[in-house]
Write a protein that holds these residues in place. Structure first.
Motif, short mmCIF file in Angstrom:
data_model
loop_
_atom_site.label_atom_id
_atom_site.label_comp_id
_atom_site.label_asym_id
_atom_site.label_seq_id
_atom_site.Cartn_x
_atom_site.Cartn_y
_atom_site.Cartn_z
N LEU A 317 0.83 -1.20 0.00
CA LEU A 317 0.00 0.00 0.00
C LEU A 317 0.87 1.26 0.00
CD1 LEU A 317 -2.82 1.23 0.22
CD2 LEU A 317 -2.52 1.20 2.70
N ARG A 318 1.88 1.25 0.86
CA ARG A 318 2.74 2.43 0.94
C ARG A 318 3.44 2.68 -0.39
NH1 ARG A 318 3.86 4.53 6.03
NH2 ARG A 318 2.77 3.45 7.70
N LYS A 319 3.84 1.59 -1.03
CA LYS A 319 4.48 1.77 -2.34
C LYS A 319 3.47 2.30 -3.34
CE LYS A 319 7.81 -0.66 -3.95
NZ LYS A 319 8.70 -1.73 -4.45
N ALA A 320 2.22 1.82 -3.27
CA ALA A 320 1.20 2.28 -4.20
C ALA A 320 0.92 3.77 -4.06
CB ALA A 320 -0.09 1.48 -4.00
N ALA A 323 5.66 5.60 -1.94
CA ALA A 323 6.89 5.42 -1.17
C ALA A 323 7.94 4.71 -2.01
CB ALA A 323 6.60 4.58 0.08
N THR A 324 9.19 5.16 -1.91
CA THR A 324 10.28 4.45 -2.58
C THR A 324 10.77 3.33 -1.66
OG1 THR A 324 11.96 5.87 -1.63
CG2 THR A 324 11.05 6.56 -3.72
N ASN A 325 11.52 2.40 -2.24
CA ASN A 325 12.05 1.29 -1.45
C ASN A 325 12.87 1.79 -0.27
OD1 ASN A 325 10.89 -0.22 -3.37
ND2 ASN A 325 12.78 -1.05 -4.25
N GLN A 327 12.61 4.58 1.29
CA GLN A 327 11.74 5.15 2.35
C GLN A 327 11.09 4.04 3.17
OE1 GLN A 327 9.47 7.55 -0.40
NE2 GLN A 327 10.23 9.44 0.52
N ILE A 328 10.70 2.95 2.49
CA ILE A 328 10.09 1.82 3.21
C ILE A 328 11.08 1.23 4.20
CG2 ILE A 328 9.21 -0.53 2.94
CD1 ILE A 328 7.21 1.17 1.72
N ARG A 402 11.13 -5.08 -2.10
CA ARG A 402 11.60 -5.40 -3.45
C ARG A 402 10.49 -5.98 -4.31
NH1 ARG A 402 16.90 -7.78 -1.34
NH2 ARG A 402 18.15 -5.89 -1.01
N ASN A 404 7.02 -6.06 -6.35
CA ASN A 404 6.32 -4.93 -6.93
C ASN A 404 5.05 -4.71 -6.11
OD1 ASN A 404 4.01 -5.97 -8.17
ND2 ASN A 404 5.11 -6.45 -10.06
N PRO A 405 4.57 -3.47 -6.09
CA PRO A 405 3.55 -3.13 -5.10
C PRO A 405 2.32 -4.01 -5.19
CG PRO A 405 4.08 -1.24 -6.52
CD PRO A 405 5.01 -2.32 -6.88
N ILE A 406 1.97 -4.42 -6.38
CA ILE A 406 0.72 -5.16 -6.51
C ILE A 406 0.87 -6.57 -5.93
CG2 ILE A 406 0.88 -6.23 -8.83
CD1 ILE A 406 -1.98 -4.05 -7.50
N LEU A 409 0.63 -6.12 -2.21
CA LEU A 409 -0.76 -5.88 -1.79
C LEU A 409 -1.57 -7.16 -1.76
CD1 LEU A 409 -1.92 -2.60 -3.52
CD2 LEU A 409 -2.13 -3.18 -1.10
#
Lengths: 412, 240
Positions: A317-320, A323-325, A327-328, A402, A404-406, A409
């Protein structure tokens, strides 16, 4: 996202996951606390043992009957009665030929029942030379110690330790009164100042009588159990030990030192041996501390791994939302560091408080217990638990970041 | 310049050595201010398409131009920036953080842009107000109805003032009344100039859009303007 908002967001997340945060922290708290307490108790126990030896003074030399090499204790320590040491040996040492010898006392000891009218007490007695107070730096609070003449004349006089006074003379002044020991009347001529516990022995539950009286009337022996010699200063101890050995060899007709029937030790030598022994104890305790750290670490690991699924979705969710890696990972780093740091801090505080309590209780029972909280234990506890927290808190986050966001999720 | 331009887009999924094509060469453009529904049965590839359009997933071959920029060449960090700045997502499953309040959920995207926390909270309140939830600031998702959750998610999608809102079956988990409220919100946003891309398998929901792209087995089978557009009313009743 700057550090400050990282911190505040980490605080929010810690707050939202109170149970998990607390459990993680608990693992670290217990780990750090255990290390601090165990190491402190180990050091305290060591100090208790060593202080007992040190309290004798570093310029005291002990003479024990029976031969021993430098490392092992002499036979008398194991309860084997060796009768080779006599008070005449002591007389030779204090006749003025050795200028560094200040005083020397012979000792015999045993256990008796002392009675005064209807009061009765089981107590240790110590038969000593008249120089005993000088040798051991003890103080008479009332009356006096016996004289050399009284010692020579087998005088029936006694000096009481403070707790013996309480048992036999609860309400009256004991000086000048008589007590009975083994059908013999002893006149009380003095009372010792309370000395408290030394190690595991109560030094106040003792009766002091002249050496000759103890030998002839109470024990029926003509040898002594041990001697202590006071040297004028610590740097003359080693030289004087050699003097004492040669005097005793002459008196005992020993030509080859291999055949010595006595051993002469300074308290420093004893200290070195005891330090060695107690270091083993401390090492053993450190091993236990390491195990408790490991257990705490496993707890942290479990909780962190159990949280991965939920956190993976959160990461997706944060990446969606942008957020960059980096930052996560940063967010998880700050969050985990905060939990582990807080846990470590609480662990140090709780561990120190417990250590202080242990030392306080031990001291209040009269044990000579030093409060030692080593920085090493604090550093060890913190480094191990914080690194466990970091590794298991961050590595899943790095892995999830690492994805991908989906995928993250959808993680189930 | 079209906002979105897709040229021969293909997407394969490889799993255990077997390559499954999901999208098999799509070409279309979407202009600013459009309201497009991507429609198709499940397994048609419509969600995959939306994920690629929303920078959540990458394409296998072909080209994707967003506002003239070739997205297929961008690295991870640039994609994250694009997600944060240019698009907002509304998911079928809401995807709210379960233990965070509505306000905290709404301001989540703002954590990754330079703002003071007072500004974040201020903006968050404004957007929650715009979806009619100013009275639910401190409630966690568990304390909200499905419709309210989706409105929180819409507020979250809007908070970065993105060019495009992607909505993936936004009414799928809602009763029809809440669903209509959500559609009403999306139509209102479109009226105010937002580009909306809606993914659905329901004809009725798709009819709220202005244009419908039909996908089947990874290819576009039709691309039409909606003739009889459904307009969702304030109270969830139908109005033509």
């Amino acid at each position: 996202m700057n550090l400050l908002s990282n911190l505040s967001s980490a605080l929010q997340i810690i707050g939202h996951n109170k149970v998990r945060s607390f459990l993680t922290m608990l693992g670290i708290i217990i780990g750090v606390m255990a290390v601090v307490v165990i190491m402190s108790v180990g050091a305290g126990a060591q100090s208790l043992i060593l202080n007992q030896v040190k309290s004798l003074g570093s310029n005291l030399v002990g003479i024990l009957p029976g031969k021993s090499d430098d490392k092992g204790p002499p036979a008398s320590v194991f309860g084997i009665v060796v009768t080779t040491l006599r008070d005449e040996d002591r007389a030779e040492l204090v006749n003025g030929q050795f200028k560094h010898i200040v005083a020397a006392s012979s000792y015999v000891r045993g256990i008796v029942t002392a009675t005064k009218d209807s009061n009765k007490t089981d107590t240790n007695f110590l038969g000593t030379s008249a120089e005993y107070p000088e040798v051991e730096d003890v103080t008479i609070s009332e009356g006096r110690y016996f004289s050399a003449d009284e010692q020579k004349d087998v005088a029936r006089v006694a000096i009481l330790g403070s707790s013996v006074v309480q048992s036999l003379f609860p309400d009256t002044d004991p000086i000048g009164k008589n007590i009975r020991i083994k059908k013999t009347n002893f006149e009380i001529i003095g009372v010792m100042k309370p000395r408290g516990q030394s190690g595991f022995q109560n030094q106040d539950n003792q009766i002091f009588v002249p050496l000759s009286t103890a030998q002839k009337l109470l024990l029926g022996i003509d040898y002594v159990n041990f001697m202590r010699v006071k040297i004028d200063s610590a740097e003359n101890v080693d030289g004087t030990i050699e003097d004492i050995k040669s005097v005793l060899r002459v008196r005992h007709n020993i030509s080859n030192p291999e055949n010595d029937d006595f051993s002469v030790r300074s308290s420093n030598q004893g200290l070195a041996v005891l330090t060695q022994i107690t270091n083993v104890l401390r090492f053993f305790l450190a091993a236990i501390a390491a195990i408790s750290l490991l257990v705490g670490g496993l707890g942290i690991m479990n909780i962190m791994l159990a949280a991965v699924e939920e956190r993976t979705k959160e990461i997706g969710l944060r990446k969606a939302v942008g957020a960059t890696n980096r930052q996560i990972v940063m967010q998880f780093l700050v969050e985990t560091v905060m939990i582990t740091f807080l846990g470590g801090l609480i662990g140090i505080v709780v561990g120190s408080v417990i250590s202080i309590l242990v030392a306080y209780i031990a001291t209040s029972y009269g044990y000579n217990w030093d409060l030692v909280i080593t920085p090493f234990s604090i550093i060890l506890g913190c480094v191990v638990s914080i690194s466990i927290g970091l590794i298991f808190g961050i590595s899943p986050a790095v892995r999830a970041s690492r994805l991908n966001p989906i995928e993250a999720l959808r993680y189930e | 310049m079209p906002l979105i331009k897709i040229v021969d887009l293909k997407k394969d999924y490889a799993s255990e050595g077997v390559v499954t094509p999901v999208l098999r060469g799509l070409n279309f453009e979407i202009q600013r201010g459009e309201f497009v529904a991507i429609m198709g049965p499940s397994g048609s590839g419509k969600s995959t398409l939306m994920h690629i359009l929303g920078f959540l997933d990458t394409l296998t071959t072909g080209q994707y131009f967003f506002d003239g920029q070739d997205v297929s060449t961008l690295d991870e960090d640039r994609l994250a920036e694009m997600r944060g700045k240019n698009v907002g997502f509304v998911f079928q499953a809401f995807n709210l953080l379960p233990r965070a309040s509505s306000l905290e959920n709404v301001i989540l995207p703002l954590l990754y842009v330079k703002l003071s926390s007072a500004e974040r909270i201020e903006t968050g309140k404004k957007y929650l107000d715009s979806v009619g939830l100013s009275h639910r600031l401190n409630n966690t998702p568990g304390q909200l109805s499905g419709g309210e959750k989706q409105r929180v998610a819409i507020a979250r999608a809007l908070i970065n003032e993105p060019e495009v809102i992607f909505a993936d079956e936004p009414t799928g988990n809602l009763d029809s009344k809440s669903g209509l409220q959500v559609m009403k919100l999306l139509q209102g946003l479109n009226d105010h100039g937002h580009t909306i891309i809606l993914v659905t398998h329901e004809r009725y929901t798709a009819d709220h859009a202005k244009r419908v792209l039909q996908i089947r087995d990874g290819v576009i089978v039709s691309d039409k303007k909606v003739d009889n557009r459904q307009i969702a009313s304030e109270n969830g009743e139908l109005k033509k």
